[in-house]
Design an enzyme around this catalytic site. Structure first.
Site, mmCIF file in Angstrom:
data_model
loop_
_atom_site.group_PDB
_atom_site.id
_atom_site.type_symbol
_atom_site.label_atom_id
_atom_site.label_comp_id
_atom_site.label_asym_id
_atom_site.label_seq_id
_atom_site.Cartn_x
_atom_site.Cartn_y
_atom_site.Cartn_z
ATOM 1 N N THR A 1 -2.627 2.294 -4.993
ATOM 2 C CA THR A 1 -2.735 3.308 -3.844
ATOM 3 C C THR A 1 -3.789 3.989 -4.563
ATOM 4 O O THR A 1 -4.247 3.574 -5.968
ATOM 5 C CB THR A 1 -1.745 4.686 -4.004
ATOM 6 O OG1 THR A 1 -2.033 5.674 -3.103
ATOM 7 C CG2 THR A 1 -0.975 4.282 -5.349
ATOM 8 N N ASP B 1 1.303 -1.089 0.592
ATOM 9 C CA ASP B 1 0.022 0.059 0.443
ATOM 10 C C ASP B 1 0.896 0.938 0.109
ATOM 11 O O ASP B 1 1.888 1.211 0.162
ATOM 12 C CB ASP B 1 -0.781 0.303 1.435
ATOM 13 C CG ASP B 1 -1.024 1.420 1.820
ATOM 14 O OD1 ASP B 1 -2.165 1.256 0.045
ATOM 15 O OD2 ASP B 1 -1.539 1.973 2.581
#
Ligand code: ADP
Ligand code: MG
Length: 709
Positions: A549, A398
């Protein structure tokens, strides 16, 4: 994923599931086993886990002491047994007398009595239908003893092997002592963690300060922690302050300065100050309690190597009994040797084949691995994932907060309509209700610049896009381009009007009302310096790196270029994150996902192994198979190296354990007698114990393992 259960914990014995108690302690049935919390996910009904529990039952310090005591007694008894044995009479010139065989029988019987401990364990095995080493040892020793006893009272049979059986018991006792000792030394991770806590706490009461046991602490108690002392439970400092070391929990070795209002966690060390702490979470609810729960859960899971070992052990037990019977038959009937020789060989086979080392091969490694991991701020909730992680083709990170610092700085503000201070105030009013790092950063920026914010009502979080709220009688939206497009206030002309340089690599946060776009705040995050190194090291390990993202493609690409990411997935909605993991998996990749565990839960679950990244001492992350306490991507590298080392240790140990049996079984069956080599039962027992010790020592070398590329 584990389902959190809120019902009261009950304790049970893994040998006697019918025993259920509200408190931990010893099992009343077998006396030796610790009662363990009942597993709500049904893990304790898994047959395989009993073997592990049995191994751990024999690896307690009490078990070690018991084996040693028996060993000394048997040593003392062996002296007269040798003096009165037939070989001593024959070779040492010790005079024979009528009662000698009966004396020999009597001493051997006492020794046999002290060897009954093996029969107790065998009974457990048979009851659990987990036939293993103790079954074999008992068969061997029992058959040998009975055979000899018969020879004492039946004149027709002249040969006995009291001495062999006695030395066998003697060596087995010593072997078990060594094993119990070294597996205890290999470390019980639970105990290790418990040692992080102080023995007592200084409790502040109306009548002064009293030293009390940790178990009597309650929420809202105030305790005093003096310099050099450990924090007894989680709480908040209400007076004083100090530099505190949280290394054993978070892996972060730098002391952290704490003052009134700061939280402290159980087990951290007060280095230099004095403080009073109001307790918030005590006992099981405290960080250490949670770590212990995690470790306990991990110990209930098994690497698949353990399943392999279990199967091999069962297989070995049955083949040993078969080979023993065949040995007896072939040597006595086919070859025509005396029954005594045939029986000796058969008994040796039973003793030699004990898959003892096999039972230790995997648990010793996982115990040490757990400890090594905890030391590095890594909590492995599911041991089975070790095998997955070692095979990882892709690590998906992430972006925000994992690869980047997650502290956005405001780089510029552009206003299309209205006044800047007012616009920022509106944004701040709304973001004050956000837990997203972007929101926190905007609020932080306003505070630093003394910009006052009105109040927002009817606040709504729009995951992956932004927020919506009412500020001074008007509804405003704060968020990304996607949100603006949905609102219908977006046009490509707006994009063109931006200062190009600032749009690239920055994250824009737009502010709009129902009619028009009012302005944009440009934020930029910084890449963590560890991210670059982590990606480099992952490449060295042959692992590809992807980034996931919700941020703009420009911002994502800027980060990706800076640190050398292979694959970028940008502008992904939180609920879609898992589909990208799936995409990678469908191409045949083993995927490890690392995310913050809060909004990345579905992706963490979809991945072959999910690594939840907490902050500092937050180990209670529900999602994810593995929890990292530090938000440092390099720890993923550590984890992969750890899993590779642990796995190869498991394989090595399986080979050591099995290899020994492959060589020893035919030797015991007398296959090499034609070449002049015979393996006696006592030597067999010695070799068997040695192989167990080798396995334990091999596992222990992992303690010093360096987890660097
Ligand atoms: P990530 O974890 O990659 O940041 P998220 O799904 O949490 O992804 O957020 C995606 C995007 O949604 C952010 O990059 C930002 O543009 C926007 N966003 C989310 N929450 C907010 C917020 N509170 N304020 C402004 N924008 C937000
Ligand atoms: Mg995020």
């Amino acid at each position: 994923m584990e389902q959190a259960s809120h019902k009261k914990t009950q304790y049970t014995c893994s040998m006697h599931p019918e025993i259920v108690s509200d408190t931990p302690g010893k099992c009343p049935k077998c006396g030796g086993m610790d009662l363990v919390p009942q597993d709500s996910s049904g893990g304790s009904s898994d047959h395989g886990s009993h073997k592990h529990d049995h191994a751990s039952m024999m690896a307690t310090p009490e078990a070690a002491a018991d084996f040693l005591k028996r060993f000394f007694i048997v040593t003392g008894l062996l002296v007269p047994l040798v003096i009165f044995s037939a070989p001593a009479v024959k070779y040492l010139g010790i005079p024979d007398f009528v009662a000698r065989p009966y004396l020999e029988f009597a001493i051997a019987t006492i020794i046999f009595y002290f060897g009954l401990v093996f029969f107790q364990h065998a009974r457990h095995e048979i009851m659990m239908r987990q036939y293993g080493m103790m079954t074999l040892v008992s068969l061997g020793v029992g058959a040998g003893y009975l055979f000899s006893a018969v020879s004492t009272f039946v004149p027709a049979i002249t040969t006995e092997f009291y001495l062999e059986i006695a030395t066998l018991i003697w060596i087995l006792l010593f072997g078990h002592f060594l094993e119990a000792k070294s597996s205890t030394a290999a470390g019980d991770a639970m105990q290790e963690v418990a040692q992080l806590l102080p023995k007592e706490a200084h409790l502040k009461t109306d009548s002064g300060v009293r030293d009390v046991a940790l178990t009597s602490l309650k929420e809202d108690d105030i305790v005093i922690i003096k310099p050099g002392e450990k924090v007894p439970a989680d709480g908040t400092i209400v007076l004083g302050g100090a530099n505190v070391n949280e290394a054993h929990i978070s892996g972060e070795s730098k002391p952290i300065q704490k003052q009134v209002g700061d939280a402290v966690v159980a087990g951290s060390i007060n280095i230099d100050g004095s403080m009073e702490v109001r307790l918030e979470r005590v006992g099981e609810a405290s960080t250490i309690g949670q770590i212990q729960t995690l470790i306990r859960k991990a110990q209930q899971t098994k690497p698949s190597a353990q399943r392999l070992a279990d199967r091999a052990a069962r297989w070995l037990t049955f083949s040993a009994i078969t080979i023993a019977l065949a040995t007896l038959f072939v040597w006595s009937v086919v070859i025509g040797e005396t029954f005594v020789i045939a029986a000796t060989l058969a008994i040796t086979v039973l003793v030699i084949a004990c898959p003892h080392a096999l039972g230790l091969a995997i648990p010793t490694v996982t115990t040490i691995a757990t400890r090594l991991a905890v030391k590095n701020g890594v909590f492995i909730k599911d041991m089975q994932k070790i095998e997955v992680i070692k095979n990882a083709d892709y690590v998906v990170f992430d972006k925000t907060g994992t690869l980047t610092k997650g502290e956005f700085g405001v780089t510029s503000v552009q206003v299309f309509a209205g006044e800047e201070q007012q616009l920022l105030g509106i944004a701040g009013a709304i973001e004050a209700h956000s837990s997203h790092v972007i929101g926190l950063s905007i609020v932080e920026y306003l505070k630093k610049n003394n910009i006052s914010t009105p109040t927002a009502t009817e606040v709504k979080n729009l995951a992956g896009r932004g927020m919506k709220a009412r500020v001074s009688d008007e509804i405003y939206w704060v968020g990304n381009q996607r949100l603006m497009e949905e609102l219908g206030v977006w046009s490509d002309d707006i994009k063109k009007s931006f200062d190009d340089a600032s749009f690239h690599s920055a994250t824009p946060v737009f502010i709009a009302n129902k009619k028009e776009l009012r302005g944009v705040i440009m934020l930029s995050d910084q890449v963590k310096k560890e991210s670059m190194q982590a990606v480099k090291e992952l490449h060295q390990l042959g692992v590809k790196v992807a980034m996931l993202t919700g941020d703009t493609d420009e911002a994502a690409q800027a980060v990706a270029k800076q640190i050398g990411i292979d694959t970028v997935f940008s502008q992904v909605l939180p609920e879609e994150k898992y589909t990208y993991i799936k995409q990678l998996q469908e191409k045949g990749n083993v995927v490890v996902m690392a995310g913050d565990g809060v909004n990345d839960a579905p992706a963490l679950t979809q991945a072959d192994a999910g690594v939840a990244i907490g902050t500092g001492t937050d180990v209670a992350v529900e999602a994810g198979d593995i929890v990292l306490t530090q938000s440092n991507p390099q720890h993923i590298v550590r984890l992969i190296i750890l899993s590779r080392k642990v796995y190869s240790k498991m394989l090595q140990n399986l080979w050591w354990a099995l290899g020994y049996n492959i060589v020893a079984l035919p030797a015991a069956a007398g296959l090499f007698i034609p070449f002049g080599f015979q393996l006696g039962p006592a030597v067999g027992a010695l070799v068997m114990s040695l192989s167990s010790v080798v396995v334990v020592i091999n596992a222990m070398t992992l303690r010093k393992a360096r987890l660097y590329v």
